[in-house]
Design an enzyme around this catalytic site. Structure first.
Site, mmCIF file in Angstrom:
data_model
loop_
_atom_site.group_PDB
_atom_site.id
_atom_site.type_symbol
_atom_site.label_atom_id
_atom_site.label_comp_id
_atom_site.label_asym_id
_atom_site.label_seq_id
_atom_site.Cartn_x
_atom_site.Cartn_y
_atom_site.Cartn_z
ATOM 1 C CB CYS A 198 -6.491 1.609 10.324
ATOM 2 S SG CYS A 198 -5.423 0.200 9.959
ATOM 3 C CB CYS A 200 -3.273 -1.451 7.561
ATOM 4 S SG CYS A 200 -4.950 -1.880 7.068
ATOM 5 C CB CYS A 203 -8.683 -0.184 6.512
ATOM 6 S SG CYS A 203 -8.402 -1.294 7.899
HETATM 7 ZN ZN LIG Z 1 -6.334 -1.086 8.559
#
Ligand SMILES: [Zn+2]
Ligand SMILES: [Zn+2]
Length: 336
Positions: A198, A200, A203
């Site tokens: 991920c 983003c 996280c």
């Molecule tokens: Zn994430």
């Protein structure tokens, strides 16, 4: 009289990479012999200022207005010197994607107006050489970035060697935070599903990794068994409430509290924190574009996506199609 200076080059990098080098004015001093300084925002209607150096000729102050911007395809600006002694110079760059992932770059300039003939003498000779030198420097920069090695996540290459997913997995996985003493522990009795990378900003990532690794487990199969008193929500306002060890900062799990949310009933964990020797294969990498919002250079994205492709990991800028379809269906289901 109207004159057109035409130059071109083929670059072994994607249009996105070439564009990201051209669109990053702040780094022009690092590579650009023609325009070592250009300040401003490449947005239509804005003026950028700086200087152009014609090798063997004069240094020319620049202050063109951006007239056309089509991301990764076209950049165009115009300089207008008004009056009887004036001229206009319209400089444009056209990036054409080639079938093999390379880019054809056109770097042209149209000179027009009462004194364009005088300007043209310079640009038709030394100017042309300097524009060609710019093309070569841009090519070198973009190709180096496209082929750069990037440290995405240690699991990317581990996955290649464990791609079969074989190897004994214990019945209960234990997740441990990074504390040397009194570590928080989470016991997971369910299967790790949808293991992915991920990009983003929310996280948890191990040191030096560009992205995080996240898997989903059934919420009822993940229980904090040791030192729950050290665990606190990172941001309780998020749909996925990431729970971190307050001492080492590691996220031990991500909880979904809203019963209407599409991920309710599921818990997010970072498989590299488990004590198991083998983690499941990485199914995809999501939210990669978000890396740019966190400060990664857009010019490294080709290298990132290329390395993941080589490792057999499909890349997306949301979740995988499978999870996006589940989310879309959830909206219909929940509204019924
Ligand atoms: Zn994430
Ligand atoms: Zn800890």
């Amino acid at each position: 009289m109207r004159h057109v200076l035409k130059t071109e080059i083929v670059i072994d990098a994607s249009p996105q990479t070439v564009w990201s080098v051209m669109d990053d004015l702040a780094r022009y001093p690092e590579w650009n012999p023609l325009m070592p300084e250009l300040v401003g925002q490449t947005m239509v209607g804005r003026t950028v200022t700086g200087r152009m150096i014609i090798e063997g000729g004069p240094e020319i102050p620049l202050g063109p207005v951006m007239t056309r911007i089509v991301g990764a395809r076209e950049l165009r600006w115009i300089t207008i010197i008004p009056g009887d002694e004036g001229f206009s110079a319209e400089h444009y760059f056209i990036l054409t994607p080639l079938e093999d992932g390379r880019t054809h770059l056109t770097n042209d300039e149209i000179f027009d107006g009462p004194t364009a003939d005088q300007v043209w003498e310079l640009f038709d000779t030394l100017g042309r050489q300097s524009y060609e030198a710019f093309n070569v420097a841009l090519k070198a920069r973009a190709e180096a970035l496209a082929g750069a090695s990037v440290s995405i996540h240690p699991a990317v290459h581990a996955t290649v060697s464990n791609a079969s997913g074989e190897g004994p997995a214990p019945d209960v996985l234990t997740i441990k935070c990074h504390c040397a003493a009194d570590a928080v522990e989470v016991a997971i009795s369910g299967e790790l599903a949808h293991n992915h990378l991920c990009g983003c900003s929310k996280c948890w990532k191990p040191d030096g990794a560009l992205v995080s690794q996240v898997a989903i487990v059934a919420a009822d199969t993940a229980k904090i068994t040791h030192h729950e008193e050290k665990v606190a929500a990172v941001d309780a306002g998020q749909s996925i409430v990431r729970m971190a060890c307050t001492e080492c900062g590691v996220h031990v799990l991500g909880r979904v509290d809203n019963p209407d949310h599409h991920f309710f009933g599921m818990t997010f964990v970072h498989p590299e924190l488990t004590t198991a020797a083998v983690s499941p294969p990485i199914e995809f990498a999501g939210f990669l574009s978000s890396l740019i919002e966190q400060g990664a250079q857009p010019s490294i994205m080709q290298a990132v996506r290329g390395e993941l492709k080589e490792a057999g990991i499909p890349t997306y800028d949301a979740f995988s199609p499978e999870i996006m379809d589940l989310i879309a269906w959830h909206k219909i289901k929940a509204a019924a």
